[in-house]
Design a protein around this motif. Structure first.
Motif, short mmCIF file in Angstrom:
data_model
loop_
_atom_site.label_atom_id
_atom_site.label_comp_id
_atom_site.label_asym_id
_atom_site.label_seq_id
_atom_site.Cartn_x
_atom_site.Cartn_y
_atom_site.Cartn_z
N ARG A 220 0.87 -1.15 -0.41
CA ARG A 220 -0.45 -0.03 0.07
C ARG A 220 1.02 1.45 -0.54
NH1 ARG A 220 -4.78 0.49 3.71
NH2 ARG A 220 -5.51 -1.11 2.03
N ARG A 221 0.27 1.75 -0.83
CA ARG A 221 1.46 3.79 -0.69
C ARG A 221 0.48 5.08 -0.53
NH1 ARG A 221 3.06 5.68 -6.51
NH2 ARG A 221 0.80 5.96 -6.41
N HIS A 222 0.90 4.87 1.05
CA HIS A 222 0.13 6.28 0.84
C HIS A 222 0.23 7.63 0.53
CE1 HIS A 222 -2.34 4.38 4.67
NE2 HIS A 222 -0.76 3.34 4.47
N ASP A 223 -0.71 8.83 0.48
CA ASP A 223 0.63 9.76 0.03
C ASP A 223 -0.89 10.78 0.95
OD1 ASP A 223 1.46 11.97 -1.34
OD2 ASP A 223 0.08 11.87 -3.26
N ALA A 224 -0.24 12.21 0.75
CA ALA A 224 -1.02 12.81 1.68
C ALA A 224 -1.11 14.11 1.05
CB ALA A 224 -0.72 13.23 3.10
N ILE A 225 -1.77 15.50 0.77
CA ILE A 225 -1.98 17.01 0.24
C ILE A 225 -2.31 17.96 1.22
CG2 ILE A 225 -1.46 16.32 -1.89
CD1 ILE A 225 -4.31 17.28 -2.20
N THR A 226 -1.75 19.05 1.54
CA THR A 226 -2.26 20.07 1.61
C THR A 226 -3.34 20.87 1.42
OG1 THR A 226 0.20 20.19 2.84
CG2 THR A 226 -1.88 22.14 2.72
N ALA A 227 -4.22 21.94 2.33
CA ALA A 227 -5.52 21.51 1.15
C ALA A 227 -6.07 22.70 1.73
CB ALA A 227 -6.30 20.26 0.72
N ASN A 228 -7.22 23.04 1.19
CA ASN A 228 -7.86 24.34 1.90
C ASN A 228 -9.62 24.80 1.71
OD1 ASN A 228 -7.25 25.99 -0.11
ND2 ASN A 228 -6.98 28.05 0.88
#
Length: 165
Positions: A29-37
């Motif tokens: 499993r490859r996790h990812d995350a991004i900043t958002a508003n």
């Protein structure tokens, strides 16, 4: 003077969050995350929220494949975290390995230590110009009081300071 939507929206304060998801590959499993508003509360019953992501985003493709995501609402001490998840994917993956995270009980997404956290399951989407608005049902949540939020306003991060009465 020429104005565009970005110039106008710079004057609208928003909170800042990190959205996380994953993709299942043959090996792991490859996790990812991004900043958002772009987080918006849509409905209380059922509990629905929306996020808007660029339609050409690889992160969006992973989210649509997994149909789950996490939202960690950042506090005023998390500007470095917000900046880490606004970088290219390889840098974001490294940040996820270095920061303390928890696996969401309902979805398996990674959640950061944050004043507010949600786990969401895909409900619907709307194509809106060059973005896709994804609507999710909140299936898990948590609140940790006492920390002021990180604010994005006029192209920069700010701390919310409560007025002393």
């Amino acid at each position: 003077m020429k104005n565009d939507l970005r110039d106008v929206m710079r004057n609208f304060a928003t909170g800042v969050c990190v959205i996380s998801t994953y993709s299942d590959r043959s090996t792991a499993r490859r996790h990812d995350a991004i900043t958002a508003n772009s987080l918006t509360s849509v409905s209380l019953e059922p509990p629905l929220v929306s996020i808007s992501l660029r339609s050409d985003s690889g992160f969006l493709a992973d989210l649509m494949e997994s149909e789950v995501w996490g939202i960690s609402i950042l506090d005023s001490d998390s500007e470095d975290v917000a900046r880490s998840f606004s970088r290219p994917r390889e840098d974001r993956e490294e940040a996820l390995r270095e920061l303390p995270v928890e696996v969401g009980e309902q979805t398996g997404v990674l959640l950061l230590d944050a004043p507010g956290r949600m786990e969401c399951r895909f409900r619907d989407y709307v194509v809106a110009g060059d973005h896709i608005m994804v609507i999710g049902e909140v299936v898990g949540l948590g609140v940790r009081d006492g920390r002021s939020p990180l604010i994005f306003l006029q192209g920069g991060f700010h701390r919310f300071e409560e007025a002393q009465v």
